[in-house]
Structure formats: C-alpha cells, structure tokens
Design a protein around this motif. Structure first.
Motif, PDB file in Angstrom:
ATOM      1  N   LEU A 235       4.984  26.068  37.024  1.00  0.00           N
ATOM      2  CA  LEU A 235       4.362  24.997  37.811  1.00  0.00           C
ATOM      3  C   LEU A 235       4.935  24.916  39.219  1.00  0.00           C
ATOM      4  O   LEU A 235       4.310  24.342  40.115  1.00  0.00           O
ATOM      5  CB  LEU A 235       4.536  23.650  37.099  1.00  0.00           C
ATOM      6  CG  LEU A 235       3.864  23.529  35.725  1.00  0.00           C
ATOM      7  CD1 LEU A 235       4.151  22.163  35.114  1.00  0.00           C
ATOM      8  CD2 LEU A 235       2.362  23.772  35.820  1.00  0.00           C
ATOM      9  N   TYR A 236       6.127  25.488  39.435  1.00  0.00           N
ATOM     10  CA  TYR A 236       6.677  25.545  40.792  1.00  0.00           C
ATOM     11  C   TYR A 236       5.695  26.203  41.755  1.00  0.00           C
ATOM     12  O   TYR A 236       5.670  25.895  42.945  1.00  0.00           O
ATOM     13  CB  TYR A 236       7.973  26.358  40.816  1.00  0.00           C
ATOM     14  CG  TYR A 236       9.198  25.667  40.264  1.00  0.00           C
ATOM     15  CD1 TYR A 236       9.547  24.381  40.664  1.00  0.00           C
ATOM     16  CD2 TYR A 236      10.034  26.317  39.355  1.00  0.00           C
ATOM     17  CE1 TYR A 236      10.678  23.762  40.177  1.00  0.00           C
ATOM     18  CE2 TYR A 236      11.182  25.707  38.852  1.00  0.00           C
ATOM     19  CZ  TYR A 236      11.495  24.432  39.272  1.00  0.00           C
ATOM     20  OH  TYR A 236      12.616  23.814  38.781  1.00  0.00           O
TER      21      TYR A 236
ATOM     22  N   CYS B  23      10.720  22.733  44.874  1.00  0.00           N
ATOM     23  CA  CYS B  23      11.218  22.023  43.697  1.00  0.00           C
ATOM     24  C   CYS B  23      11.884  20.689  44.032  1.00  0.00           C
ATOM     25  O   CYS B  23      12.352  19.986  43.132  1.00  0.00           O
ATOM     26  CB  CYS B  23      12.193  22.907  42.911  1.00  0.00           C
ATOM     27  SG  CYS B  23      13.784  23.156  43.732  1.00  0.00           S
ATOM     28  N   ALA B  24      11.968  20.342  45.314  1.00  0.00           N
ATOM     29  CA  ALA B  24      12.530  19.066  45.778  1.00  0.00           C
ATOM     30  C   ALA B  24      14.025  18.947  45.546  1.00  0.00           C
ATOM     31  O   ALA B  24      14.580  17.850  45.591  1.00  0.00           O
ATOM     32  CB  ALA B  24      11.814  17.882  45.148  1.00  0.00           C
TER      33      ALA B  24
ATOM     34  N   ALA C  75       1.940  19.897  40.923  1.00  0.00           N
ATOM     35  CA  ALA C  75       0.859  20.765  40.446  1.00  0.00           C
ATOM     36  C   ALA C  75      -0.427  20.006  40.171  1.00  0.00           C
ATOM     37  O   ALA C  75      -1.498  20.606  40.070  1.00  0.00           O
ATOM     38  CB  ALA C  75       1.312  21.487  39.181  1.00  0.00           C
ATOM     39  N   ARG C  76      -0.345  18.662  40.059  1.00  0.00           N
ATOM     40  CA  ARG C  76      -1.512  17.850  39.732  1.00  0.00           C
ATOM     41  C   ARG C  76      -2.263  17.409  40.984  1.00  0.00           C
ATOM     42  O   ARG C  76      -1.670  17.161  42.025  1.00  0.00           O
ATOM     43  CB  ARG C  76      -1.082  16.608  38.954  1.00  0.00           C
ATOM     44  CG  ARG C  76      -0.473  16.885  37.606  1.00  0.00           C
ATOM     45  CD  ARG C  76       0.261  15.655  37.089  1.00  0.00           C
ATOM     46  NE  ARG C  76      -0.601  14.465  37.087  1.00  0.00           N
ATOM     47  CZ  ARG C  76      -0.148  13.225  37.054  1.00  0.00           C
ATOM     48  NH1 ARG C  76       1.156  12.987  37.045  1.00  0.00           N
ATOM     49  NH2 ARG C  76      -0.994  12.208  37.051  1.00  0.00           N
ATOM     50  N   ARG C  77      -3.581  17.308  40.851  1.00  0.00           N
ATOM     51  CA  ARG C  77      -4.393  16.713  41.909  1.00  0.00           C
ATOM     52  C   ARG C  77      -4.237  15.196  41.859  1.00  0.00           C
ATOM     53  O   ARG C  77      -3.713  14.633  40.898  1.00  0.00           O
ATOM     54  CB  ARG C  77      -5.868  17.081  41.732  1.00  0.00           C
ATOM     55  CG  ARG C  77      -6.151  18.570  41.826  1.00  0.00           C
ATOM     56  CD  ARG C  77      -7.638  18.821  41.810  1.00  0.00           C
ATOM     57  NE  ARG C  77      -8.185  18.830  43.155  1.00  0.00           N
ATOM     58  CZ  ARG C  77      -9.489  18.855  43.434  1.00  0.00           C
ATOM     59  NH1 ARG C  77     -10.369  18.830  42.460  1.00  0.00           N
ATOM     60  NH2 ARG C  77      -9.918  18.879  44.674  1.00  0.00           N
ATOM     61  N   LYS C  78      -4.684  14.542  42.885  1.00  0.00           N
ATOM     62  CA  LYS C  78      -4.646  13.079  42.946  1.00  0.00           C
ATOM     63  C   LYS C  78      -6.081  12.567  43.148  1.00  0.00           C
ATOM     64  O   LYS C  78      -6.681  12.844  44.174  1.00  0.00           O
ATOM     65  CB  LYS C  78      -3.746  12.622  44.104  1.00  0.00           C
ATOM     66  CG  LYS C  78      -2.345  13.231  44.093  1.00  0.00           C
ATOM     67  CD  LYS C  78      -1.541  12.838  42.867  1.00  0.00           C
ATOM     68  CE  LYS C  78      -0.127  13.415  42.919  1.00  0.00           C
ATOM     69  NZ  LYS C  78      -0.041  14.867  42.760  1.00  0.00           N
TER      70      LYS C  78
ATOM     71  N   ARG D 106      -2.195  27.033  44.919  1.00  0.00           N
ATOM     72  CA  ARG D 106      -0.898  27.681  44.700  1.00  0.00           C
ATOM     73  C   ARG D 106       0.035  27.411  45.879  1.00  0.00           C
ATOM     74  O   ARG D 106      -0.380  26.980  46.953  1.00  0.00           O
ATOM     75  CB  ARG D 106      -1.083  29.195  44.552  1.00  0.00           C
ATOM     76  CG  ARG D 106      -1.995  29.590  43.415  1.00  0.00           C
ATOM     77  CD  ARG D 106      -1.223  29.804  42.141  1.00  0.00           C
ATOM     78  NE  ARG D 106      -0.692  31.159  42.099  1.00  0.00           N
ATOM     79  CZ  ARG D 106       0.182  31.596  41.215  1.00  0.00           C
ATOM     80  NH1 ARG D 106       0.669  30.770  40.310  1.00  0.00           N
ATOM     81  NH2 ARG D 106       0.609  32.837  41.224  1.00  0.00           N
ATOM     82  N   SER D 107       1.313  27.674  45.685  1.00  0.00           N
ATOM     83  CA  SER D 107       2.324  27.517  46.728  1.00  0.00           C
ATOM     84  C   SER D 107       3.226  28.734  46.638  1.00  0.00           C
ATOM     85  O   SER D 107       4.114  28.802  45.787  1.00  0.00           O
ATOM     86  CB  SER D 107       3.112  26.228  46.499  1.00  0.00           C
ATOM     87  OG  SER D 107       4.079  26.040  47.512  1.00  0.00           O
TER      88      SER D 107
END
Length: 449
Positions: free
Chosen positions: A205-206, A47-48, A238-241, A10-11
């Motif tokens: 998703l933020y 959110c960039a 929100a996605r892993r890499k 989370r953020s």
C-alpha cells in the motif's frame, strides 16, 4: 509505447519503473518531493515516518541526502527523490454482469453480515467484521465486492501476511473469474498491472495514492500491520476520499474493542462458524521436558502424542515458538519419524508456499511451523499441537488464531487443540476464555448445535 496506467493511483520512485524517465514522460506525470518538512522535521512522503538518520550520506544525486529507513524494503526513498503519479481515471476492463460467479449459500448470520458490508460500501463508512476463525469471512465479502465492481469502484483486499494473500487469491479469482486480478507481494513473479480488483500485502500500500474506493484489511490485528503507524498511514493514503474501509479480524485488540463499545466504529460480530459446530476449546497439558535431548525425546508426552496421531493417520500442525527451536528439533523429529512425510516451515523459508501446498494436497502427515501459519491457512482435517504455549511469542490473539486452524471443515468439525506448557499464562487463559465466550454467545443466539 509507455503504459501510463502503471501510474494510476500509484506513488512511485523512478527506480521502481520498468523504463527510463524522459522529459516527455515526466511532463505528463504529477510529481511531488519524496521528503517534506513538517513542524521543522524531515518526513518521508511515502510512509510519513520522521527521518531517524541525523546525518546525510553520499547520494546518487552527487550531494548528501537523508533517506527513510521505515519503508526501505520497497526501495530507498532519498531526500532528493521525487514520487510520480497520475490520477486514476477508472478505465477498467469491462466484464459481463453479474460478475460474481460463486454459487454457494450463506447462512442467516452470514447473510446479515453480507448486507451490512454492502451498506458500508454504499455509504463509504468504516466497519469491522469481527468473526471467529472459520466463520466464512471471505464469502461474506463477495456480494459487497460485486456491488463495488459493478459500480465501477476499485477494490483492494490487503493483509499483513503473504500466506493470507496467497490463500485468498484463488478463492477471489474463482468467485470473480472475469474480473482481472492483481496479486501484489514482495517477490511476486508477476509484474504489476492496473486492475480494478487487487489483493496485496499491506506493505504494498506504500506504492498507492488515492487509489481505492473500497479497502478491506484482512487480519487487521496481525504483525506487522497492528499498531504500525507507517502502515496505517499507507492504508489511509491508498484510499480515495470518500471511501469505504472494512476491517476483518477474529481477535480485535482492546483499542478496537473500545471503539466498538463506544459506537465510534460499527461492528458486525459473528461468534459461530458457518457449519454450526462449536469452536474447539484447547486442552492444556503440563510438561517438564525440553525435547532437545534426542535420547530422551521419544519418552516425552509430545512425541507420544505425535506418534499416536501418526498411527491413526490423523494430520496435524505442530506450532513452535521460535525458528531456533525448530532448528534443534528438526533433526530429532527426522530421526524419530524417519518413515513419515512431514516438513518444517517458517518465515525465512523460501519453499514456504510449496510446503503449505503439499500439506493442503494431503502429501504430508504433519507440518511443523512457527506462528507464520497462525492465520490465513485452511486445511481440511487437522489437529493442532502447540509446544511451549507459555512462551511470550504466543499472545492471546496468536493462540486464538492457532486454535482456529482446527475444526474448520463441516466434514471434520471436531479437530482437537492441545497447549503443552510449563505453566498457564495470562495469554493462554485469556485465549481459552475468549473461545468459550464466543461459543456461549453462539449458543445463546442458537447458531451452533
């Protein structure tokens, strides 16, 4: 005792926490500035978005700070703020295998699509599932979700629309009853809890960072997700890499269609519904009237059509282009159909969920709605009427989705769709053309009767 699972993947701002931060707690957390400098500009780390506020405002920190307007709906991100997180350790509640309890059967085309979804999840690739409304997209995901869950992957199904999330939640719960499920949207009654399986609006998703091994975006072409750079960034964050990204849509935009045709993204195209009947092709009906004059309303072709359906006890949806028009028509409709059970619903309606449920439970003859119900809702046996179908709000995608509300059930596949208009628009023509094209493709493949 502090539940640190609240921070996994989370953020979060400190204002979003259900407890006060202490030095002991913050010492165990990862933290990062809520604003960063990129190419000399202040950018929101959540959110960039580049800050559009040129002057600073008095802040709770005692100084003056910028803040982000783009994602302010989920809490104000100030220049002085920090975002707190913890790496997700993948410590999920255990469940018996197989976790999928759905006993339905997939058609041949659904099985093929399901296999490609599984392949994408295993290979961590990006895929688009382009399927007509009523093709059974949700059911095609089940085996892929099962594969991910049993492999200890974290899965999120996100949609721009709350209604879609609320429609999906009971179906996913019934399919995976032993897997804890969190359903996240603005105004949700339940507090957040850490789960392996999540359904969320795309705005939620933020609040995630490096969380999901599988992210499925349903209705990827819908407002407000479509072409929204902040939400696209949130989905990526929100996605892993590496991870798997699956797009679901019945109406991909031209940009996505180009990506498909160029081979940049793999696509699974399903032109037929699960029950093997053709998509209803809308009929256009020209009209001159505006319906706002109560004394003349009963003489209009729309009201005569509605009365005919009421007499036949045929349930239906009436789509209107604006809330303002709904406000003008509601008292007129209540006067004309005083003995008929119906409701009006729109995006600002606090009773929206309850009214949709009444329609689904058979308590209403018809439901008057704006485009808020153009997608993500399923009713057993309805016709669809669109008033002022030539209005600018009714885009090609919207009209295709609206038409897709009819004929979804195998017991009632022949729902009728009527576009009332002052003149055919490009969007109307394109929508009808797309529906006919999908029916043609389905017939060529031998998928419909």
């Amino acid at each position: 005792m502090i539940d640190y699972s609240l921070f996994y993947g989370r953020s979060l701002l400190k204002e979003e926490l259900p407890f006060k931060l202490t030095e002991e707690i913050t010492g165990k957390l990862k933290k990062a500035p809520a604003f960063v400098t990129v190419n000399g500009e202040k950018v929101c780390a959540r959110c960039a978005s580049v800050s559009t506020v040129s002057r600073r405002y008095p802040c709770t920190c005692g100084g003056t700070c910028l803040y982000c307007r783009e994602c302010i709906g989920l809490g104000k991100v100030r220049e002085c703020a920090m975002l707190y997180t913890l790496t997700d350790p993948r410590q999920f509640v255990s469940f018996d295998k197989p976790c999928l309890k759905w006993e339905g059967q997939l058609s041949a085309q659904q099985s093929e699509a399901s296999s490609q979804v599984i392949e994408s999840i295993l290979a961590y690739t990006e895929t688009i599932l382009w399927a007509v409304a009523g093709a059974g997209k949700t059911e095609m995901l089940f085996r892929g979700i099962q594969e991910a869950l049993e492999d200890n992957k974290r899965v999120c199904i996100a949609s721009p629309r709350v209604d879609v999330c609320l429609e999906l939640a009971p179906r996913i719960h019934d399919a995976f009853p032993d897997v804890p499920l969190a359903v996240l949207y603005g105004g949700a009654e339940e507090s957040y809890r850490y789960t392996q399986l999540v359904i969320a609006t795309t705005h939620q998703l933020y609040r995630f960072d490096d969380a999901f091994d599988v992210l499925i975006i349903d209705e990827v072409d819908a407002f407000p997700y479509h072409l929204n750079q902040a939400l696209l960034f949130a989905a990526d964050k929100a996605r892993r890499k590496p991870s798997c990204l699956i797009h679901l849509t019945a109406t991909p935009d031209r940009c996505m269609q180009k990506r498909i045709s160029s081979g940049e993204i793999k696509a699974v195209i399903l032109p037929a519904r699960y029950h093997g009947f053709a998509l209803p092709v809308p009929e256009g009906v020209y009209h001159k009237s505006t319906l706002v004059n109560e004394s003349q309303a009963e003489k209009t072709v729309l009201i005569r059509h509605m009365q005919q359906l009421v007499d036949q006890k045929q349930t239906f949806l009436l789509f209107l282009p604006t809330i303002a028009l709904m406000g003008k028509l509601e008292p007129i409709l209540k006067s004309i159909f005083s003995e008929v059970s119906f409701e009006c619903v729109h995006s600002r309606d606090i009773l929206r969920k309850e009214k949709v449920k009444k329609m689904r439970d058979g308590e209403l003859i018809f439901l008057v709605t704006t485009t808020i119900l153009e997608r993500g809702v399923t009713f057993e046996n309805i016709d669809v009427l669109v008033w002022e179908a030539d209005h600018a709000v009714f885009t090609e995608a919207a009209l295709v989705q609206i038409a897709g509300r009819a004929g979804r059930s195998k017991n009632h596949p022949d729902g009728k769709v009527t576009f009332y208009h002052h003149g055919w628009t490009k969007a109307m023509k394109a929508a009808v053309k797309q529906i006919k094209r999908m029916n043609h493709l389905a017939r060529r493949r031998g998928l419909i009767r």
